[in-house]
Write a protein that holds these residues in place. Structure first.
Motif, PDB file in Angstrom:
ATOM      1  N   SER A 209       0.846  -1.200   0.000  1.00  0.00           N
ATOM      2  CA  SER A 209       0.000   0.000   0.000  1.00  0.00           C
ATOM      3  C   SER A 209       0.877   1.244   0.000  1.00  0.00           C
ATOM      4  CB  SER A 209      -0.917   0.003   1.223  1.00  0.00           C
ATOM      5  OG  SER A 209      -0.158  -0.036   2.413  1.00  0.00           O
ATOM      6  N   GLU A 210       0.420   2.282  -0.680  1.00  0.00           N
ATOM      7  CA  GLU A 210       1.176   3.527  -0.792  1.00  0.00           C
ATOM      8  C   GLU A 210       0.567   4.604   0.094  1.00  0.00           C
ATOM      9  OE1 GLU A 210       2.454   4.898  -4.716  1.00  0.00           O
ATOM     10  OE2 GLU A 210       1.625   3.044  -5.538  1.00  0.00           O
ATOM     11  N   VAL A 211       1.440   5.420   0.689  1.00  0.00           N
ATOM     12  CA  VAL A 211       1.036   6.572   1.488  1.00  0.00           C
ATOM     13  C   VAL A 211       1.728   7.795   0.890  1.00  0.00           C
ATOM     14  CG1 VAL A 211       0.994   7.653   3.754  1.00  0.00           C
ATOM     15  CG2 VAL A 211       0.800   5.153   3.547  1.00  0.00           C
ATOM     16  N   SER A 212       0.944   8.713   0.336  1.00  0.00           N
ATOM     17  CA  SER A 212       1.510   9.916  -0.266  1.00  0.00           C
ATOM     18  C   SER A 212       1.897  10.906   0.821  1.00  0.00           C
ATOM     19  CB  SER A 212       0.505  10.559  -1.231  1.00  0.00           C
ATOM     20  OG  SER A 212       0.196   9.680  -2.281  1.00  0.00           O
ATOM     21  N   LEU A 213       3.080  11.467   0.701  1.00  0.00           N
ATOM     22  CA  LEU A 213       3.582  12.401   1.697  1.00  0.00           C
ATOM     23  C   LEU A 213       2.945  13.768   1.536  1.00  0.00           C
ATOM     24  CD1 LEU A 213       7.337  11.415   1.625  1.00  0.00           C
ATOM     25  CD2 LEU A 213       5.681  10.866   3.381  1.00  0.00           C
ATOM     26  N   ASN A 214       2.803  14.475   2.631  1.00  0.00           N
ATOM     27  CA  ASN A 214       2.219  15.810   2.640  1.00  0.00           C
ATOM     28  C   ASN A 214       3.225  16.807   2.070  1.00  0.00           C
ATOM     29  OD1 ASN A 214       0.804  18.119   3.097  1.00  0.00           O
ATOM     30  ND2 ASN A 214       0.706  17.909   5.324  1.00  0.00           N
ATOM     31  N   GLU A 215       2.836  17.511   1.002  1.00  0.00           N
ATOM     32  CA  GLU A 215       3.746  18.464   0.374  1.00  0.00           C
ATOM     33  C   GLU A 215       4.052  19.644   1.288  1.00  0.00           C
ATOM     34  OE1 GLU A 215       2.361  19.658  -3.403  1.00  0.00           O
ATOM     35  OE2 GLU A 215       2.375  17.644  -4.259  1.00  0.00           O
ATOM     36  N   LYS A 216       3.136  20.019   2.160  1.00  0.00           N
ATOM     37  CA  LYS A 216       3.360  21.164   3.044  1.00  0.00           C
ATOM     38  C   LYS A 216       4.426  20.854   4.100  1.00  0.00           C
ATOM     39  CE  LYS A 216      -1.330  22.960   2.504  1.00  0.00           C
ATOM     40  NZ  LYS A 216      -2.590  23.345   3.210  1.00  0.00           N
ATOM     41  N   ALA A 217       4.520  19.574   4.473  1.00  0.00           N
ATOM     42  CA  ALA A 217       5.481  19.222   5.523  1.00  0.00           C
ATOM     43  C   ALA A 217       6.920  19.301   5.021  1.00  0.00           C
ATOM     44  CB  ALA A 217       5.183  17.823   6.034  1.00  0.00           C
ATOM     45  N   MET A 218       7.133  18.997   3.749  1.00  0.00           N
ATOM     46  CA  MET A 218       8.438  19.054   3.095  1.00  0.00           C
ATOM     47  C   MET A 218       9.456  18.082   3.690  1.00  0.00           C
ATOM     48  SD  MET A 218       9.011  23.124   2.626  1.00  0.00           S
ATOM     49  CE  MET A 218       7.617  24.243   2.628  1.00  0.00           C
ATOM     50  N   GLY A 219       9.012  17.132   4.501  1.00  0.00           N
ATOM     51  CA  GLY A 219       9.950  16.193   5.083  1.00  0.00           C
ATOM     52  C   GLY A 219       9.242  15.106   5.858  1.00  0.00           C
ATOM     53  N   LEU A 220      10.001  14.071   6.224  1.00  0.00           N
ATOM     54  CA  LEU A 220       9.440  12.933   6.948  1.00  0.00           C
ATOM     55  C   LEU A 220      10.388  12.546   8.075  1.00  0.00           C
ATOM     56  CD1 LEU A 220       7.380  10.491   7.092  1.00  0.00           C
ATOM     57  CD2 LEU A 220       9.010   9.268   5.657  1.00  0.00           C
ATOM     58  N   THR A 221       9.815  12.216   9.222  1.00  0.00           N
ATOM     59  CA  THR A 221      10.597  11.757  10.364  1.00  0.00           C
ATOM     60  C   THR A 221      10.008  10.453  10.877  1.00  0.00           C
ATOM     61  OG1 THR A 221      11.022  14.033  11.001  1.00  0.00           O
ATOM     62  CG2 THR A 221      11.490  12.358  12.643  1.00  0.00           C
ATOM     63  N   ASP A 222      10.898   9.518  11.193  1.00  0.00           N
ATOM     64  CA  ASP A 222      10.449   8.257  11.790  1.00  0.00           C
ATOM     65  C   ASP A 222      11.402   7.925  12.922  1.00  0.00           C
ATOM     66  OD1 ASP A 222       9.062   5.929  12.257  1.00  0.00           O
ATOM     67  OD2 ASP A 222      10.253   4.771  10.834  1.00  0.00           O
ATOM     68  N   ARG A 223      10.853   7.809  14.107  1.00  0.00           N
ATOM     69  CA  ARG A 223      11.662   7.518  15.285  1.00  0.00           C
ATOM     70  C   ARG A 223      11.363   6.110  15.799  1.00  0.00           C
ATOM     71  NH1 ARG A 223      11.694  12.640  19.447  1.00  0.00           N
ATOM     72  NH2 ARG A 223      13.017  14.043  18.220  1.00  0.00           N
ATOM     73  N   ASN A 224      12.405   5.428  16.235  1.00  0.00           N
ATOM     74  CA  ASN A 224      12.246   4.180  16.967  1.00  0.00           C
ATOM     75  C   ASN A 224      13.418   4.041  17.931  1.00  0.00           C
ATOM     76  OD1 ASN A 224      14.468   3.079  15.467  1.00  0.00           O
ATOM     77  ND2 ASN A 224      13.059   2.703  13.774  1.00  0.00           N
ATOM     78  N   THR A 225      13.470   2.934  18.602  1.00  0.00           N
ATOM     79  CA  THR A 225      14.509   2.770  19.637  1.00  0.00           C
ATOM     80  C   THR A 225      15.902   2.657  19.031  1.00  0.00           C
ATOM     81  OG1 THR A 225      14.091   0.388  19.574  1.00  0.00           O
ATOM     82  CG2 THR A 225      12.902   1.668  21.229  1.00  0.00           C
ATOM     83  N   ALA A 226      15.995   2.175  17.795  1.00  0.00           N
ATOM     84  CA  ALA A 226      17.310   1.954  17.188  1.00  0.00           C
ATOM     85  C   ALA A 226      17.895   3.246  16.619  1.00  0.00           C
ATOM     86  CB  ALA A 226      17.215   0.886  16.103  1.00  0.00           C
ATOM     87  N   CYS A 227      17.110   3.947  15.769  1.00  0.00           N
ATOM     88  CA  CYS A 227      17.636   5.150  15.131  1.00  0.00           C
ATOM     89  C   CYS A 227      16.483   6.029  14.678  1.00  0.00           C
ATOM     90  CB  CYS A 227      18.539   4.810  13.954  1.00  0.00           C
ATOM     91  SG  CYS A 227      17.669   4.065  12.561  1.00  0.00           S
TER      92      CYS A 227
END
Length: 626
Positions: free
Chosen positions: A560-578
């Protein structure tokens, strides 16, 4: 002859993956084998037949190794005189075509290097057969950076192209060789052919499909039509193949039947058939399947002229030896592989089934013959299809039974219509009937492709799995439905082991949880996989072909695809490793500082966000995120 062709093929394949110095040892072994063969003619021993067969096999393998080593070691001069050997393909920013070196030594005539030429001057006046000179350096074809991408380098290698030349402009020269007349004839024939199809067909879709059906010209064939024929399992009808060549040969043969079977008429038929086959091969672009079929039909015509009976497997083996000796790179050509395997299936397994299943009624006999040919060709080509295309058409039997008769009638109707145009006769009702046949051909393929589960995809199939299946299929072709118990037990155990290994792989895949970032510019994506399901965060939608390749490579059943928000201009993903940071727009400030891994177009962003590890989005790569 087929066994010697396969030995030659093995030798060519071995040389590609072993050091070139071993070709010297191969030459010594070949020389020793030839010496032993000569000795056996004068002093035969008790088991000389067995030894003779072994020596011939070794000589063929070593000959293949030497031939491939010679082709790989061929070089080109610094100042190269090149001839354009393919019709230039033009787009908005460049022109691309193939060109072969002319100024090579006479003994390297068949090893003349072919280059991929990329010219940025889109206004250059060039045509098929033109000659030009360049001193520009050649560079190697780039490897694919992402493992699921189409391997363009391997595709070009199968066509004999190892390097490319990039030019800013091309200035053609006057050609004084005799070959210029041949190339001018082919250019004029292609021009007249396209002019005739424009007069016969009123829609762009039917015109493009007719040109692809007749001579394999796919420039005007839309993508939806290609996908429909691929899902239906009849994409071979859109590429000029052995079926087209065999139909043309049969048409010539039937035309000469009323003239009798005297020796004079046989020789006239031979000359006519050879000229028509050569002209058709050149006009269709000399593809591997057409060249193989033309060689086989030419040998059958020679046997008929001299009142000899030809063997299908020996004729196939002879054509393979000729093609592989003059063009050893054909061993990696997909068209050559599919063409040879399909013919082997028809000449072995189909012949066996025909001898044991003989319906009395003609209708049943036709149906059984059609189903048998389709299944036998599909069985032998199945490993190659699964390995290269990662899909399998479920309805290939009804599709071939319906579309092959329609395509045959449409093919001859189109040829007859073009013949009328050449005579200056405009029979509108014949042209309309021909267009109706072409449109029916397209509609039936589209209808079959729209059926539920028309194509099983993606299918992950490795190189070694393809080799194992080919060995098993080859054994049953040599010994159909019989053999000693030990061999049968070995192959059965091999199949069970392979099935168990694939089941274990599927079980491991269901437990897999991983995160991957695929760096590819605007087409980058962040993949989060949980077992057989995955989510892809993308800036632009993933192309259907790339999506299928992704699913096949990573063993994903649902993506499944998730289109990124153009207004945000970036993506962050946090977890315990990195922590992942992805800046896909300028001046992004939506995610916190100090990400562990940062993807961006600008290296200065690594300082701005204090990233510990920086990757440029301009470089293609696959990075695991733990």
């Amino acid at each position: 002859m087929l066994r010697y062709a396969l030995c030659l093929l093995i030798g060519i394949g071995l040389t590609q993956y072993i050091p070139a110095a071993l070709s010297l040892y191969a030459g010594c072994i070949a020389g020793a084998g030839l010496l032993y063969i000569c000795i056996q003619f004068f002093k035969p021993s008790r088991h000389y037949k067995t030894y003779l067969q072994v020596c011939i096999v070794l000589v063929c393998i070593c000959a293949g190794m030497i031939r491939q080593a010679c082709w790989k070691s061929s070089t080109s001069p610094v100042v190269k005189q090149l001839r354009i050997t393919s019709f230039p393909q033009k787009n908005s920013f460049q022109i691309q075509f193939e060109a072969s070196v002319l100024n090579t030594p006479a003994f390297q005539f068949f090893d003349a290097e072919t280059f991929l030429i990329v010219c940025t001057d889109t206004g250059a006046a060039i045509a098929y057969g033109d000659v030009f000179t360049t001193a520009a350096p050649a560079s190697l074809i780039e490897e694919r950076q992402l493992p699921y991408e189409f391997d363009y380098k391997a595709y070009l290698f199968g066509n004999g192209i190892r390097r490319k030349i990039e030019l800013c402009a091309i200035h053609t020269e006057s050609d004084h060789t005799r070959a210029r007349h041949l190339y001018a004839w082919i250019r004029q024939s292609r021009k007249q052919f396209k002019k005739a199809t424009s007069l016969i067909f009123t829609t762009a879709e039917s015109k493009g499909l007719a040109e692809s059906l007749l001579l394999g010209y796919r420039e005007e064939l839309d993508k939806n039509t290609k996908d429909a024929f691929l899902k239906s399992g009849v994409s071979h009808l859109l590429a000029v193949s052995g079926m087209h060549t065999a139909l043309l040969y049969q048409a010539v043969f039937v035309f000469f039947i009323p003239f009798g079977q005297s020796q004079k008429h046989r020789f006239i038929f031979l000359a006519t058939a050879l000229v028509i086959l050569a002209y058709f091969t050149l006009l269709s672009g000399c593809s591997a399947s057409v060249l193989r079929a033309s060689l086989m039909c030419g040998m059958f015509a020679i046997a008929y002229a001299f009142r000899k009976r030809g063997s299908g497997l020996n004729t196939l083996g002879t054509s393979m030896v000729i093609m592989l000796w003059f063009s050893p790179y054909q061993a990696w050509n997909i068209g050559f592989q599919l063409s040879v395997l399909a013919v082997i299936g028809i000449l072995t397994l189909h012949q066996y089934l025909s001898a044991h299943i003989q319906p009395q009624k003609k209708v049943y006999r036709y149906l059984v013959e059609s189903v048998s040919i389709t299944i036998c060709a599909q069985i032998t080509t199945l490993p190659v299809i699964l390995y290269h295309f990662q899909s399998f058409p479920l309805y290939f039997i009804p599709a071939n039974m319906l579309l092959i008769p329609i395509s045959t009638v449409a093919l001859f109707a189109s040829m007859f219509s073009i013949f009328l145009v050449g005579l200056g006769i405009h029979a509108n009702w014949i042209f309309r009937s021909t267009q109706w046949l072409i449109e029916l051909f397209q509609q039936v393929a589209a209808s079959i492709s729209m059926l539920p589960n028309s194509s099983v995809a993606p299918i992950s199939f490795s190189f070694w799995e393809a080799m194992i299946v080919l060995v098993v299929v080859g054994y049953y072709l040599v010994y159909p439905f019989k053999g000693n118990k030990k061999i049968m037990l070995l192959f059965t155990s091999l199949c069970l082991f392979w099935s168990g290994f694939r089941i274990y792989q599927e079980y491991r895949q269901e437990q897999t949880t991983r995160k991957l970032f695929i760096s590819n510019g605007k087409r980058s994506l962040y993949l989060i996989q949980n077992g057989l399901m995955a989510q892809a965060y993308t800036q632009v939608p993933v192309k259907p072909a790339d999506k299928a390749h992704l699913q096949a490579y990573f063993h994903i059943t649902e993506l499944s695809e998730v289109s990124l928000n153009e207004k945000a201009m970036g993506l962050t993903d946090r977890n315990t490793a990195c922590t992942l940071g992805w800046v896909y727009r300028k001046n992004c400030s939506t995610f916190p500082q100090s990400p562990h891994i940062l993807f961006s177009y600008k290296e200065s962003d690594s300082i701005r966000y204090q990233a510990k590890n920086y990757h440029s989005l301009k470089v293609k790569r696959l990075v695991p995120i733990y």
